[in-house]
Design an enzyme around this catalytic site. Structure first.
Site, PDB file in Angstrom:
ATOM      1  CG  HIS A   1      -0.863   1.534  -3.378  1.00 30.80           C
ATOM      2  ND1 HIS A   1      -2.105   1.290  -2.828  1.00 30.80           N
ATOM      3  CD2 HIS A   1      -0.528   0.392  -4.044  1.00 30.80           C
ATOM      4  CE1 HIS A   1      -2.501   0.066  -3.145  1.00 30.80           C
ATOM      5  NE2 HIS A   1      -1.558  -0.496  -3.876  1.00 30.80           N
TER       6      HIS A   1
ATOM      7  CG  ASP B   1      -2.281   0.685   0.886  1.00 29.02           C
ATOM      8  OD1 ASP B   1      -2.226   1.842   0.455  1.00 29.02           O
ATOM      9  OD2 ASP B   1      -3.351   0.091   1.089  1.00 29.02           O
TER      10      ASP B   1
END
Length: 321
Positions: free
Chosen positions: A161, A138
């Protein structure tokens, strides 16, 4: 001072956590002048949690998982030289803290592990994050509501991310973020590079934000502002916003400067802003983003963005608008 010398390993049994404490593993709360160091390892043993995540198995209900290392209402905090592995969810969370220095962390989890943010900062001010390497599933760093005066320097990120301001304004909430300075970051194979994401229907602001001296290596969305963010099991409907119904989180005074490297998607710059509350004072300066492998030119898209450019900017801003 707390020294972590060996390896702390979380229980592999999810029943060790109940509904009252399932969001936390190691927590420090209300400690003044705390220093955590020692070069040891904190292993969240998160694989069993990932398998039972609704993002991996959509038939399961969405429930929170533990954050490996949490700091709440800690002032004059120092965290240095730890190794974080395979957190159940977020690796390090800084919440309601003031005067924080986080340095020399190595954070590692598989790129497929859900919600395993590296460093999460919310409701905190005067925070410095430097000289960290973060490889997760993430955001490498997630910057959420109530964060002010955050400096991030010399960071290596990927997979993951990217560096994300947000998400902000979910559930029609108010969010306030300001004074974010991100400098000297290398990103490898991340979904995003420099990102700001807000939900429709929220209010507040994200302002005075600088992303500079960043190198993108095979990044999907190197530069992205998304005021129509949606991370929901049900599709988010486009809202017609009025003063009576609410607003959007206002995004303004954002600088993207000296950002170069490669992208794996055609649109290297995406400014997807609110129709009723456009983002403004968006500066693009000295940008050079090319397709990975040199296969064609890059482009950009803009919706409701008030921007300016200086220096050489490749791709040209808003060629697809």
């Amino acid at each position: 001072m707390l020294q972590v010398k060996g390896t702390l390993v979380a229980s592999p049994d999810r029943s060790s956590w109940n509904e009252n404490n399932r969001r936390y593993w190691i927590v420090f709360r209300g400690v003044e002048s705390l220093a955590v160091s020692g070069g040891g390892t904190i292993d969240g043993n998160g694989e069993v949690w990932w398998k039972n995540s609704c993002k991996i198995n959509t038939a399961l209900p969405c429930k929170g998982a533990p954050t490996a290392l949490s700091f709440h209402t800690c002032n004059n905090l120092r965290v240095d030289g730890l190794k974080m592995l395979n957190s159940q969810q977020i690796h390090v969370s800084v919440e309601d803290c003031t005067g924080v220095q986080v340095a020399h962390l190595s954070i590692t989890a598989p790129g497929t592990s859900p919600n395993t943010d590296g460093i999460h900062v919310t409701h905190s001010s005067n925070v410095q994050v430097r000289d960290c390497t973060i490889k997760t599933g993430d955001d490498c760093v997630s910057i959420e509501d109530g964060t002010h005066d955050l400096h991030i320097t010399r960071l290596v990120c990927g997979p993951g991310h990217g560096i994300s301001v947000g998400s902000l304004g979910d559930g029609n909430s108010r969010a306030e973020v300001s004074g974010i300075f991100v400098d000297t970051v290398q990103l490898y194979g991340t979904t995003n590079g420099a990102r700001i994401k807000t939900w429709q229907g929220g209010s507040g602001y994200a302002k005075n934000i600088v992303f500079q001296n960043m190198v993108m290596n095979s990044v999907k969305n190197p530069i992205i502002i998304d005021q129509n963010y949606c991370d929901s099991a049900k599709p988010c409907k486009t809202q017609v916003l009025t003063e009576k119904m609410g607003s959007a989180v206002e995004v303004s005074n954002v600088v993207f400067k000296n950002i170069k490297g490669t992208t794996i998607s055609k649109n290297a710059i995406t400014l997807n802003c609110s129709k009723n509350f456009p983002c403004y004072d968006i500066a693009l300066q000295d940008i050079n983003l090319k397709m990975e492998g040199g296969s064609g030119g890059t482009g950009s898209t803009c919706q409701n963005a008030k921007w300016r450019k200086s220096g050489i900017v490749v791709p040209q801003p808003c060629t697809g608008s």
